[in-house]
Design a protein around this motif. Structure first.
Motif, PDB file in Angstrom:
ATOM      1  N   THR A  27       0.815  -0.969  -0.210  1.00 45.92           N
ATOM      2  CA  THR A  27       0.132  -0.598   0.380  1.00 45.92           C
ATOM      3  C   THR A  27       1.031   1.320  -0.082  1.00 45.92           C
ATOM      4  N   LYS A  28       0.486   2.450  -0.436  1.00 42.65           N
ATOM      5  CA  LYS A  28       1.225   3.843  -1.051  1.00 42.65           C
ATOM      6  C   LYS A  28       0.342   4.755   0.224  1.00 42.65           C
ATOM      7  N   THR A  29       1.680   4.993   1.208  1.00 45.61           N
ATOM      8  CA  THR A  29       2.236   5.914   2.277  1.00 45.61           C
ATOM      9  C   THR A  29       1.649   7.120   1.337  1.00 45.61           C
ATOM     10  N   ILE A  30       0.933   8.294   2.238  1.00 44.26           N
ATOM     11  CA  ILE A  30       0.245   9.375   2.172  1.00 44.26           C
ATOM     12  C   ILE A  30       2.104  10.070   1.591  1.00 44.26           C
ATOM     13  N   ASP A  31       2.725   9.330   2.186  1.00 48.37           N
ATOM     14  CA  ASP A  31       4.696  10.390   2.183  1.00 48.37           C
ATOM     15  C   ASP A  31       5.281   9.763   0.678  1.00 48.37           C
ATOM     16  N   TYR A  32       5.215   8.248   1.044  1.00 49.30           N
ATOM     17  CA  TYR A  32       5.354   7.880  -0.589  1.00 49.30           C
ATOM     18  C   TYR A  32       4.668   8.312  -1.744  1.00 49.30           C
ATOM     19  N   ALA A  33       3.349   9.072  -1.533  1.00 48.44           N
ATOM     20  CA  ALA A  33       2.456   9.927  -2.792  1.00 48.44           C
ATOM     21  C   ALA A  33       2.917  11.636  -3.311  1.00 48.44           C
ATOM     22  N   LEU A  34       3.187  11.237  -2.230  1.00 46.02           N
ATOM     23  CA  LEU A  34       3.367  12.819  -2.346  1.00 46.02           C
ATOM     24  C   LEU A  34       5.562  13.090  -3.062  1.00 46.02           C
ATOM     25  N   VAL A  39       6.612  15.431 -10.866  1.00 47.23           N
ATOM     26  CA  VAL A  39       6.193  17.164 -11.620  1.00 47.23           C
ATOM     27  C   VAL A  39       7.769  17.648 -11.653  1.00 47.23           C
ATOM     28  N   ALA A  40       8.685  17.830 -10.650  1.00 53.53           N
ATOM     29  CA  ALA A  40       9.636  18.434 -10.407  1.00 53.53           C
ATOM     30  C   ALA A  40      10.829  17.616 -12.346  1.00 53.53           C
ATOM     31  N   ARG A  41      10.555  16.477 -12.225  1.00 56.85           N
ATOM     32  CA  ARG A  41      11.485  15.768 -13.764  1.00 56.85           C
ATOM     33  C   ARG A  41      11.009  16.451 -15.077  1.00 56.85           C
ATOM     34  N   MET A  42       9.554  16.471 -14.642  1.00 58.07           N
ATOM     35  CA  MET A  42       8.917  17.101 -15.792  1.00 58.07           C
ATOM     36  C   MET A  42       9.356  18.553 -16.646  1.00 58.07           C
ATOM     37  N   TYR A  43       8.810  19.345 -14.740  1.00 61.12           N
ATOM     38  CA  TYR A  43       9.767  21.011 -14.961  1.00 61.12           C
ATOM     39  C   TYR A  43      10.625  21.348 -15.597  1.00 61.12           C
ATOM     40  N   ASN A  44      11.683  20.111 -15.344  1.00 58.12           N
ATOM     41  CA  ASN A  44      13.564  20.322 -15.210  1.00 58.12           C
ATOM     42  C   ASN A  44      13.628  19.745 -16.997  1.00 58.12           C
ATOM     43  N   GLU A  45      12.682  18.880 -17.640  1.00 53.34           N
ATOM     44  CA  GLU A  45      12.805  18.807 -18.995  1.00 53.34           C
ATOM     45  C   GLU A  45      12.525  19.356 -20.203  1.00 53.34           C
ATOM     46  N   GLU A  46      11.289  20.483 -19.144  1.00 52.14           N
ATOM     47  CA  GLU A  46      10.641  21.594 -20.347  1.00 52.14           C
ATOM     48  C   GLU A  46      11.375  22.651 -20.007  1.00 52.14           C
ATOM     49  N   ALA A  47      12.247  23.572 -18.555  1.00 47.73           N
ATOM     50  CA  ALA A  47      12.530  24.894 -18.607  1.00 47.73           C
ATOM     51  C   ALA A  47      14.335  24.031 -19.637  1.00 47.73           C
ATOM     52  N   ALA A  48      14.816  22.580 -19.463  1.00 46.03           N
ATOM     53  CA  ALA A  48      15.822  22.517 -19.872  1.00 46.03           C
ATOM     54  C   ALA A  48      15.837  23.074 -22.162  1.00 46.03           C
ATOM     55  N   LYS A  49      15.048  23.311 -22.467  1.00 38.91           N
ATOM     56  CA  LYS A  49      14.834  23.067 -23.798  1.00 38.91           C
ATOM     57  C   LYS A  49      14.412  24.579 -23.810  1.00 38.91           C
ATOM     58  N   TYR A  50      14.724  25.186 -22.203  1.00 42.24           N
ATOM     59  CA  TYR A  50      15.154  26.999 -22.999  1.00 42.24           C
ATOM     60  C   TYR A  50      16.829  27.105 -22.005  1.00 42.24           C
ATOM     61  N   ASP A  51      17.109  26.553 -22.305  1.00 42.76           N
ATOM     62  CA  ASP A  51      18.401  26.829 -21.211  1.00 42.76           C
ATOM     63  C   ASP A  51      18.052  27.092 -19.935  1.00 42.76           C
ATOM     64  N   ALA A  52      17.852  26.452 -19.186  1.00 35.66           N
ATOM     65  CA  ALA A  52      17.079  26.540 -17.709  1.00 35.66           C
ATOM     66  C   ALA A  52      16.924  25.287 -16.844  1.00 35.66           C
ATOM     67  N   THR A  53      16.440  25.772 -15.599  1.00 35.42           N
ATOM     68  CA  THR A  53      16.124  24.381 -14.345  1.00 35.42           C
ATOM     69  C   THR A  53      14.966  24.736 -14.004  1.00 35.42           C
ATOM     70  N   MET A  54      13.947  23.801 -13.220  1.00 38.41           N
ATOM     71  CA  MET A  54      13.524  24.702 -12.370  1.00 38.41           C
ATOM     72  C   MET A  54      13.115  25.181 -11.085  1.00 38.41           C
ATOM     73  N   ALA A  55      14.639  25.512 -11.074  1.00 34.32           N
ATOM     74  CA  ALA A  55      14.887  26.357  -9.473  1.00 34.32           C
ATOM     75  C   ALA A  55      15.212  27.857  -9.979  1.00 34.32           C
ATOM     76  N   ILE A  56      15.347  27.242 -11.035  1.00 36.66           N
ATOM     77  CA  ILE A  56      15.518  28.924 -11.955  1.00 36.66           C
ATOM     78  C   ILE A  56      14.242  29.539 -12.865  1.00 36.66           C
ATOM     79  N   ALA A  57      13.664  28.954 -12.625  1.00 38.48           N
ATOM     80  CA  ALA A  57      12.245  29.217 -13.538  1.00 38.48           C
ATOM     81  C   ALA A  57      11.216  29.862 -12.040  1.00 38.48           C
ATOM     82  N   PHE A  58      11.642  28.553 -10.994  1.00 33.67           N
ATOM     83  CA  PHE A  58      10.734  29.000  -9.547  1.00 33.67           C
ATOM     84  C   PHE A  58      11.373  30.430  -9.109  1.00 33.67           C
ATOM     85  N   ALA A  59      13.039  30.576  -8.914  1.00 35.45           N
ATOM     86  CA  ALA A  59      13.530  31.803  -8.932  1.00 35.45           C
ATOM     87  C   ALA A  59      12.608  33.625  -9.680  1.00 35.45           C
TER      88      ALA A  59
END
Length: 146
Positions: free
Chosen positions: A3-10, A17-37
């Motif tokens: 069974t999945k625990t709540i913390d596992y699901a989170l 989500v982070a992987r998805m955002y980093n892949e998208e940001a890489a197309k623009y020579d950026a990272t998720m951290a840069i986009a968030f900043a």
């Protein structure tokens, strides 16, 4: 675990989500951290000391991210007129352009989720995450040793 625990699901969901955002940001020579900043810096500028808490980022990681952003020409640092020891982080014209791309990506993510998840379920999800954050902030998950 069967069974999945709540913390596992989170954790698993956030990592996806982070992987998805980093892949998208890489197309623009950026990272998720840069986009968030970029999204965390006010248009009139933000004191560097308030960025870390605003983003929930450690000082070392924030310093590295800001240095990277400055090298890419996304931000400029100016002395804080209210505090001579601090600096104000301001977006450059390129930073403003990349901020708009970041904002569009976040809005697209939210729009797609809203197309697949009812408003009621999203409301419940946000209530659950708010409760989790409150319980953690109030140290109600693990008792502190005295």
């Amino acid at each position: 675990m069967n069974t999945k625990t709540i913390d596992y699901a989170l954790r698993a969901t956030w990592q996806a989500v982070a992987r998805m955002y980093n892949e998208e940001a890489a197309k623009y020579d950026a990272t998720m951290a840069i986009a968030f900043a970029l999204l965390s810096i006010d248009k009139e500028g933000t004191p560097s000391t308030s960025l870390g808490p605003k983003m929930g980022m450690e000082a070392t990681s924030l310093t590295r991210t800001l240095k990277n952003m400055e090298e890419k020409g996304l931000i400029k640092k100016k002395k804080n007129p209210k505090d001579g020891r601090g600096v104000i982080i301001k977006l450059t014209p390129l930073g403003i352009k990349k901020r708009e791309l970041s904002k569009a990506g976040v809005l697209q993510f939210n729009d797609v989720i809203k197309q697949h998840v009812s408003e009621e379920k999203i409301k419940h999800f946000l209530e659950v995450t708010e409760t989790i954050n409150s319980l953690i902030a109030e140290r109600q998950i693990f008792e502190e040793d005295v």
